[in-house]
Scaffold this active site. Structure first.
Site, mmCIF file in Angstrom:
data_model
loop_
_atom_site.group_PDB
_atom_site.id
_atom_site.type_symbol
_atom_site.label_atom_id
_atom_site.label_comp_id
_atom_site.label_asym_id
_atom_site.label_seq_id
_atom_site.Cartn_x
_atom_site.Cartn_y
_atom_site.Cartn_z
ATOM 1 N N GLY A 46 5.879 2.198 -12.404
ATOM 2 C CA GLY A 46 5.044 1.084 -11.879
ATOM 3 C C GLY A 46 5.429 0.786 -10.386
ATOM 4 O O GLY A 46 6.633 1.230 -9.884
ATOM 5 N N GLN A 51 6.465 -3.329 -2.442
ATOM 6 C CA GLN A 51 7.343 -2.337 -2.190
ATOM 7 C C GLN A 51 6.657 -1.220 -0.954
ATOM 8 O O GLN A 51 7.680 -0.649 -0.714
ATOM 9 C CB GLN A 51 7.705 -1.576 -3.468
ATOM 10 C CG GLN A 51 8.188 -2.525 -4.525
ATOM 11 C CD GLN A 51 8.308 -1.630 -5.974
ATOM 12 O OE1 GLN A 51 7.465 -1.788 -6.634
ATOM 13 N NE2 GLN A 51 9.551 -0.856 -6.150
ATOM 14 N N CYS A 92 14.460 0.919 -10.494
ATOM 15 C CA CYS A 92 13.272 0.415 -9.638
ATOM 16 C C CYS A 92 13.241 1.457 -8.395
ATOM 17 O O CYS A 92 14.639 1.637 -8.067
ATOM 18 C CB CYS A 92 13.616 -1.021 -9.378
ATOM 19 S SG CYS A 92 12.467 -1.752 -7.948
ATOM 20 N N LEU A 93 12.041 1.621 -7.821
ATOM 21 C CA LEU A 93 12.070 2.617 -6.778
ATOM 22 C C LEU A 93 12.865 1.982 -5.481
ATOM 23 O O LEU A 93 13.040 2.924 -4.878
ATOM 24 C CB LEU A 93 10.633 3.082 -6.553
ATOM 25 C CG LEU A 93 9.848 3.814 -7.612
ATOM 26 C CD1 LEU A 93 8.456 4.062 -7.427
ATOM 27 C CD2 LEU A 93 10.608 5.160 -7.997
ATOM 28 N N HIS A 134 8.463 -6.922 -14.982
ATOM 29 C CA HIS A 134 9.227 -6.119 -13.653
ATOM 30 C C HIS A 134 8.403 -6.175 -12.449
ATOM 31 O O HIS A 134 8.761 -6.566 -11.187
ATOM 32 C CB HIS A 134 9.568 -4.635 -14.098
ATOM 33 C CG HIS A 134 10.342 -4.082 -12.898
ATOM 34 N ND1 HIS A 134 11.765 -3.735 -13.083
ATOM 35 C CD2 HIS A 134 10.094 -3.533 -11.716
ATOM 36 C CE1 HIS A 134 12.153 -3.064 -12.007
ATOM 37 N NE2 HIS A 134 10.988 -2.942 -11.228
ATOM 38 N N GLU A 135 7.134 -5.559 -12.625
ATOM 39 C CA GLU A 135 6.135 -5.581 -11.287
ATOM 40 C C GLU A 135 5.876 -6.774 -10.625
ATOM 41 O O GLU A 135 5.754 -7.011 -9.782
ATOM 42 C CB GLU A 135 5.104 -4.680 -11.728
ATOM 43 C CG GLU A 135 5.353 -3.060 -12.069
ATOM 44 C CD GLU A 135 6.333 -2.447 -11.212
ATOM 45 O OE1 GLU A 135 6.317 -2.873 -10.025
ATOM 46 O OE2 GLU A 135 7.038 -1.735 -11.455
ATOM 47 N N HIS A 138 8.489 -8.492 -8.772
ATOM 48 C CA HIS A 138 8.267 -8.296 -7.274
ATOM 49 C C HIS A 138 7.437 -8.978 -6.666
ATOM 50 O O HIS A 138 7.738 -9.299 -5.347
ATOM 51 C CB HIS A 138 7.668 -6.792 -7.264
ATOM 52 C CG HIS A 138 8.620 -5.564 -7.454
ATOM 53 N ND1 HIS A 138 9.856 -5.643 -6.545
ATOM 54 C CD2 HIS A 138 8.849 -4.833 -8.344
ATOM 55 C CE1 HIS A 138 10.627 -4.247 -6.805
ATOM 56 N NE2 HIS A 138 10.041 -3.827 -8.006
HETATM 57 CO CO CO Z 1 10.730 -2.406 -9.322
#
Ligand code: CO
Length: 172
Positions: A46, A51, A92-93, A134-135, A138
């Site tokens: 995701g 991000q 997480c990226l 999670h997304e 963000h």
């Molecule tokens: Co993340």
């Protein structure tokens, strides 16, 4: 389409609340294409627009569930959280190299608009429910590391400090 650079913790941009999207035009479609390409390049499940440095309420998710292997949602809102909670490992990226257990509601209902302008309501549990929470976090400036219990927080403390040192070194 292009792979974008993913912002990393502790970049303060990741802490901003993203803006509602009022248009759904070719620019938004191109942004979503870039988000998918970046997510694929980085092997993520995701990605949220902030991000890649775009303060817009857009998320993309790719989980191995029929119909949700290529999900993009504009202005997603969580309408319902279950009282039941479950614990799963997350990464997480934007927080590279760190995985930790996070406890969240097991089921959510999310409303949002697809890239084709269709309003949808998704009832999700498992990995999809987890990825949606999670997304969407963000978009509100929240990272999964904010949701760790004390034990997990302590366990990843040194790795977080290392990311902070790397970020400071790049900024110098
Ligand atoms: Co993340």
């Amino acid at each position: 389409m292009a792979v974008k650079e993913v912002k990393k913790y502790p970049d303060p941009f990741l802490r901003k609340r993203s803006e509602e999207v009022s248009e759904n035009d070719d620019g938004i479609k191109a942004l979503i294409a870039d988000m998918f390409e970046t997510m694929d390049e980085e092997d993520g499940v995701g990605l949220a627009a902030p991000q890649i440095g775009i303060s817009k309420r857009i998320i993309v998710i790719s989980v191995d569930e029929k119909g949700f292997d290529r999900l993009a949602l504009i202005n997603p809102v969580i309408e319902y959280f279950s009282d039941d909670t479950g614990t799963m490992e997350e990464g997480c990226l934007s927080v590279p190299g760190i995985n930790a257990d996070v406890t969240r509601p097991t089921k959510v209902v999310v409303r949002g608009t697809t890239r084709n302008g269709r309003m949808v309501e998704i009832s999700a549990s498992g990995l999809l429910g987890r990825a949606l929470q999670h997304e969407i976090d963000h978009l509100n400036g929240t990272l999964f590391i904010d949701r760790l219990n004390e034990r997990e927080r302590k366990r990843v403390e040194n790795e977080l400090e290392e990311l902070e040192r790397q970020y400071t070194a790049i900024m110098k």
